[in-house]
Write an enzyme that holds these catalytic residues in place. Structure first.
Site, PDB file in Angstrom:
ATOM      1  N   LYS A  76       0.889  -1.173   0.000  1.00 57.61           N
ATOM      2  CA  LYS A  76       0.000   0.000   0.000  1.00 57.61           C
ATOM      3  C   LYS A  76       0.922   1.217   0.000  1.00 57.61           C
ATOM      4  O   LYS A  76       1.376   1.683   1.037  1.00 57.61           O
ATOM      5  CB  LYS A  76      -0.879  -0.029   1.247  1.00 57.61           C
ATOM      6  CG  LYS A  76      -2.238   0.602   1.081  1.00 57.61           C
ATOM      7  CD  LYS A  76      -2.250   2.038   0.613  1.00 57.61           C
ATOM      8  CE  LYS A  76      -2.166   3.044   1.736  1.00 57.61           C
ATOM      9  NZ  LYS A  76      -1.922   4.424   1.246  1.00 57.61           N
ATOM     10  N   GLU A 118       8.652   1.758  11.490  1.00 57.70           N
ATOM     11  CA  GLU A 118       9.682   2.797  11.366  1.00 57.70           C
ATOM     12  C   GLU A 118       8.936   4.117  11.367  1.00 57.70           C
ATOM     13  O   GLU A 118       8.210   4.413  10.409  1.00 57.70           O
ATOM     14  CB  GLU A 118      10.467   2.634  10.051  1.00 57.70           C
ATOM     15  CG  GLU A 118      11.203   1.308   9.901  1.00 57.70           C
ATOM     16  CD  GLU A 118      12.337   1.148  10.879  1.00 57.70           C
ATOM     17  OE1 GLU A 118      12.722   2.123  11.550  1.00 57.70           O
ATOM     18  OE2 GLU A 118      12.843   0.025  10.999  1.00 57.70           O
ATOM     19  N   CYS A 170      13.535  10.908   7.197  1.00 55.82           N
ATOM     20  CA  CYS A 170      13.265  10.703   8.619  1.00 55.82           C
ATOM     21  C   CYS A 170      14.527  10.875   9.455  1.00 55.82           C
ATOM     22  O   CYS A 170      14.453  11.159  10.642  1.00 55.82           O
ATOM     23  CB  CYS A 170      12.689   9.314   8.834  1.00 55.82           C
ATOM     24  SG  CYS A 170      13.806   8.023   8.273  1.00 55.82           S
ATOM     25  N   GLU A 192       8.232  17.193  14.941  1.00 56.26           N
ATOM     26  CA  GLU A 192       8.796  16.848  13.636  1.00 56.26           C
ATOM     27  C   GLU A 192       8.197  17.765  12.565  1.00 56.26           C
ATOM     28  O   GLU A 192       6.985  17.757  12.361  1.00 56.26           O
ATOM     29  CB  GLU A 192       8.488  15.380  13.302  1.00 56.26           C
ATOM     30  CG  GLU A 192       9.175  14.932  12.030  1.00 56.26           C
ATOM     31  CD  GLU A 192       8.805  13.503  11.614  1.00 56.26           C
ATOM     32  OE1 GLU A 192       7.606  13.164  11.658  1.00 56.26           O
ATOM     33  OE2 GLU A 192       9.721  12.748  11.241  1.00 56.26           O
TER      34      GLU A 192
HETATM   35  P1  NAD Z   1       1.644   8.714   7.205  1.00 56.91           P
HETATM   36  O1  NAD Z   1       1.724   7.983   8.492  1.00 56.91           O
HETATM   37  O2  NAD Z   1       0.645   9.805   7.084  1.00 56.91           O
HETATM   38  O3  NAD Z   1       1.317   7.712   5.997  1.00 56.91           O
HETATM   39  C1  NAD Z   1       2.111   6.590   5.743  1.00 56.91           C
HETATM   40  C2  NAD Z   1       1.279   5.521   5.063  1.00 56.91           C
HETATM   41  O4  NAD Z   1       0.295   5.045   5.986  1.00 56.91           O
HETATM   42  C3  NAD Z   1       0.515   6.003   3.844  1.00 56.91           C
HETATM   43  O5  NAD Z   1       0.557   4.993   2.868  1.00 56.91           O
HETATM   44  C4  NAD Z   1      -0.898   6.198   4.372  1.00 56.91           C
HETATM   45  O6  NAD Z   1      -1.906   6.076   3.392  1.00 56.91           O
HETATM   46  C5  NAD Z   1      -0.988   5.052   5.358  1.00 56.91           C
HETATM   47  N1  NAD Z   1      -1.991   5.226   6.404  1.00 56.91           N
HETATM   48  C6  NAD Z   1      -2.498   6.377   6.899  1.00 56.91           C
HETATM   49  N2  NAD Z   1      -3.399   6.110   7.868  1.00 56.91           N
HETATM   50  C7  NAD Z   1      -3.469   4.761   7.990  1.00 56.91           C
HETATM   51  C8  NAD Z   1      -4.189   3.869   8.823  1.00 56.91           C
HETATM   52  N3  NAD Z   1      -5.051   4.315   9.740  1.00 56.91           N
HETATM   53  N4  NAD Z   1      -3.990   2.540   8.668  1.00 56.91           N
HETATM   54  C9  NAD Z   1      -3.101   2.069   7.776  1.00 56.91           C
HETATM   55  N5  NAD Z   1      -2.399   2.863   6.947  1.00 56.91           N
HETATM   56  C10 NAD Z   1      -2.568   4.194   7.056  1.00 56.91           C
HETATM   57  O7  NAD Z   1       3.108   9.249   6.909  1.00 56.91           O
HETATM   58  P2  NAD Z   1       3.595  10.181   5.727  1.00 56.91           P
HETATM   59  O8  NAD Z   1       3.106  11.568   5.992  1.00 56.91           O
HETATM   60  O9  NAD Z   1       3.267   9.514   4.457  1.00 56.91           O
HETATM   61  O10 NAD Z   1       5.188  10.119   5.914  1.00 56.91           O
HETATM   62  C11 NAD Z   1       5.949  11.003   6.691  1.00 56.91           C
HETATM   63  C12 NAD Z   1       6.294  10.355   8.016  1.00 56.91           C
HETATM   64  O11 NAD Z   1       6.995   9.140   7.808  1.00 56.91           O
HETATM   65  C13 NAD Z   1       7.202  11.200   8.879  1.00 56.91           C
HETATM   66  O12 NAD Z   1       6.736  11.164  10.194  1.00 56.91           O
HETATM   67  C14 NAD Z   1       8.536  10.496   8.797  1.00 56.91           C
HETATM   68  O13 NAD Z   1       9.402  10.670   9.883  1.00 56.91           O
HETATM   69  C15 NAD Z   1       8.112   9.068   8.697  1.00 56.91           C
HETATM   70  N6  NAD Z   1       9.176   8.236   8.129  1.00 56.91           N
HETATM   71  C16 NAD Z   1       9.885   7.415   8.967  1.00 56.91           C
HETATM   72  C17 NAD Z   1      10.931   6.632   8.459  1.00 56.91           C
HETATM   73  C18 NAD Z   1      11.763   5.722   9.333  1.00 56.91           C
HETATM   74  O14 NAD Z   1      12.519   4.910   8.789  1.00 56.91           O
HETATM   75  N7  NAD Z   1      11.661   5.799  10.634  1.00 56.91           N
HETATM   76  C19 NAD Z   1      11.214   6.691   7.102  1.00 56.91           C
HETATM   77  C20 NAD Z   1      10.483   7.549   6.296  1.00 56.91           C
HETATM   78  C21 NAD Z   1       9.451   8.320   6.812  1.00 56.91           C
HETATM   79  O1  6OD Z   2      18.530   3.479   4.810  1.00 57.03           O
HETATM   80  C1  6OD Z   2      17.503   2.843   5.099  1.00 57.03           C
HETATM   81  O2  6OD Z   2      17.480   1.608   5.113  1.00 57.03           O
HETATM   82  C2  6OD Z   2      16.266   3.548   5.436  1.00 57.03           C
HETATM   83  N1  6OD Z   2      15.211   2.766   5.749  1.00 57.03           N
HETATM   84  C3  6OD Z   2      16.202   4.899   5.408  1.00 57.03           C
HETATM   85  C4  6OD Z   2      15.055   5.633   5.757  1.00 57.03           C
HETATM   86  C5  6OD Z   2      15.000   6.960   5.568  1.00 57.03           C
HETATM   87  C6  6OD Z   2      13.850   7.700   5.947  1.00 57.03           C
HETATM   88  O3  6OD Z   2      13.401   8.677   5.429  1.00 57.03           O
END
Ligand code: NAD
Ligand code: 6OD
Length: 486
Positions: free
Chosen positions: A183, A257, A291, A390
């Site tokens: 998804k 994550e 992130c 964030e």
């Molecule tokens: P988001 O949580 O809004 O959405 C992520 C995904 O989850 C999307 O595909 C969305 O459609 C889906 N989603 C939303 N609500 C849902 C629910 N109730 N059930 C199941 N799926 C659902 O995040 P975003 O705005 O797309 O991404 C930005 C965030 O992602 C930031 O907080 C960032 O830090 C985080 N992020 C973390 C990492 C990591 O490795 N820790 C990596 C990349 C991004």
């Molecule tokens: O390097 C990776 O494996 C990883 N998952 C990076 C994530 C970056 C987040 O925005």
């Protein structure tokens, strides 16, 4: 906006279920726009419980078919081939990723697509070497563990590194023998749609890899589905918490994550040249939408002024512009919603009496698109919302410190715990200080230097579990321990 090439290309996105592209049963679609031009990129099928259910049924059936019985070497070769096909289509995928996300094309090509291929190469190799445990208990018994796939896994991803992050989950899931329903983010649906066809072209049997597009409700249909065995999710912390609740009744295995508010700690004995060059990247690469970006910068007082002067000068050199111009350093933010969120934090910083050394506003010279100037803010206290929450954009705060104890307290004074960077020429301090940081990943004198074998993930509100190497493989596997009595 001046553009360097004609980008009127359209790409509609269908679901991919049981080896074929399909529309939703009710014909529902939503629009996907280019964040740099606000032009329509295409229509995207909007899936609901019906499409999720079809995809899960196809994935369940495929587990019992050829995929479930495929010899290891053959499966590894197919997974390697997916990496090859991604690289063969690198230019096309990079172009589409930049159209969809607004990120510079050079970045899509050198980081997103390159890493997507490497995720498959890495796990194609890893799966052929991995073993399990065995114990001989005197002359009483031998105990050994047998590894099996978890089953049908749901892979839910965000918009910032769409293909990179999807493949970071799909590659180990396939390597461990699972079938998957992906998804992708509704904001960036394109490259996952193509990935499904690439998997088929590489020899992945129908039903093993499926894609269902849609919003949060579509993800929710996957997380609550009683025939899905595990969910690997990357996204916002609050979404992770919602998914945990939704997955509870069916007791799914979960890997999360989540968000971060990562500190960069710069001691006076650090190599300042290196600090500046890397901090520009860790602050503003991918428009700050990584992130791992270090958005809280703490600088030891003796080098605070020097750091600010050099960091500000370099930041002012960054070119905000057309993602397709090779000279662009910072492209467009991914969507209007996200742009408004980032701008709202700049207003908050003004209300909190922050001082803007650069930026602080939307970038000038664009009639369309979501461009924000790289922004450095000083003068904010540790309780400022811009220091604690964030923002996920090209915005950093810089705060001076006097002692190791004082900065450690500030570094750990957060619910987040994803990553940190520590800059020092003193090895003893590097060891002592990094060991006390409450984060899953600490880089010393570097940032985002990756080895795919290492544990990757966050603690506290930044994640549950770890990905990478054995950690990914264990998540996507179940172990059965067999005891043979002698
Ligand atoms: P988001 O949580 O809004 O959405 C992520 C995904 O989850 C999307 O595909 C969305 O459609 C889906 N989603 C939303 N609500 C849902 C629910 N109730 N059930 C199941 N799926 C659902 O995040 P975003 O705005 O797309 O991404 C930005 C965030 O992602 C930031 O907080 C960032 O830090 C985080 N992020 C973390 C990492 C990591 O490795 N820790 C990596 C990349 C991004
Ligand atoms: O390097 C990776 O494996 C990883 N998952 C990076 C994530 C970056 C987040 O925005």
């Amino acid at each position: 906006m001046q553009t360097t090439e004609n980008r009127t290309e359209r790409m509609d996105c269908s679901h991919f279920i049981d080896g074929s592209y399909v529309q939703s049963g009710n014909g529902k679609t939503f629009e996907n726009t280019n964040p740099a031009t606000e032009e329509l990129l295409g229509n995207v099928a909007e899936g609901g419980t019906e499409e999720v259910d079809q995809a899960v049924r196809a994935a369940r059936k495929a587990l019992k078919g050829e995929w479930g019985n495929m010899p290891l070497k053959k499966r590894s070769n197919i997974i390697r081939k997916i990496g090859d096909l991604i690289l063969e289509r690198q230019d096309e995928l990079a172009r589409l990723e930049s159209l969809d996300t607004g990120k510079p094309i050079w970045l899509s090509k050198s980081v997103d697509i390159d890493r997507a291929a490497n995720n498959f190469y890495f796990f194609a190799d890893y799966m052929t070497t991995v073993g399990t445990e065995a114990y001989q208990q005197d002359d009483i018994a031998i105990h050994y563990a047998v590894r099996k796939p978890v089953g049908v896994v749901g892979l839910i991803n965000p918009w910032n590194l769409p293909l990179f992050l999807m493949t970071w989950k799909l590659a180990p899931a396939l390597a461990a023998g699972n079938t998957a329903v992906m998804k992708p983010s509704e904001v960036t649906p394109i490259t996952a749609t193509i990935l499904a066809q690439i998997c088929k072209d590489a020899g992945v049997p129908d039903g093993v890899v499926n894609v269902v597009h849609g919003f949060g409700e579509t993800g929710a249909a996957l997380t609550s589905h009683d025939n899905v065995d595990a969910i690997a999710f990357t996204g916002e912390t609050v979404t992770g918490s919602t998914i945990m609740k939704a997955a509870a009744p069916t007791l799914k295995k979960l890997s999360f994550e989540l968000g971060g508010k990562n500190p960069n700690v710069i001691f006076a004995d650090a190599d300042m040249e290196d600090v500046i060059e890397t901090t520009i990247r860790s602050s503003f690469i991918n428009q700050g939408e990584v992130c791992l970006c270090g958005s809280r910068i703490y600088v030891e007082r003796p080098v605070y002024d020097e750091f600010l002067e050099r960091f500000t000068a370099k930041t002012k050199e960054l070119v905000v512009g057309d993602p397709f111009d090779p000279n662009t350093n910072v492209g467009a933010l991914v969507s209007e919603e996200h742009y408004n969120k980032v701008l709202s934090y700049l207003d908050i910083a003004k209300e909190e009496n922050g001082t803007f050394l650069t930026g602080g506003k939307a970038a000038e010279g664009f009639d369309k698109g979501y461009f924000v100037e790289p922004t450095i803010i000083t003068g904010l206290g540790k309780d400022s919302r811009c220091v604690r929450e964030e923002i996920f954009g090209p915005v950093v705060t810089v705060i001076p410190f006097d002692t190791e104890e004082e900065v450690l307290e500030q570094v750990n004074d957060t619910h987040y715990g994803l990553s940190a960077s520590v800059w020092t020429g003193n090895v003893k301090r590097a060891t002592r200080f990094s060991g006390q940081i409450e984060a899953g990943i600490v880089w010393v004198n570097t940032w985002f230097l990756r080895d795919l074998r290492t544990p990757f993930g966050g603690m506290k509100h930044s994640g549950v579990g770890r990905e990478g190497g054995a950690h990914s493989f264990d998540f996507y596997s179940e172990l059965t321990n067999i005891t043979l009595k002698m």
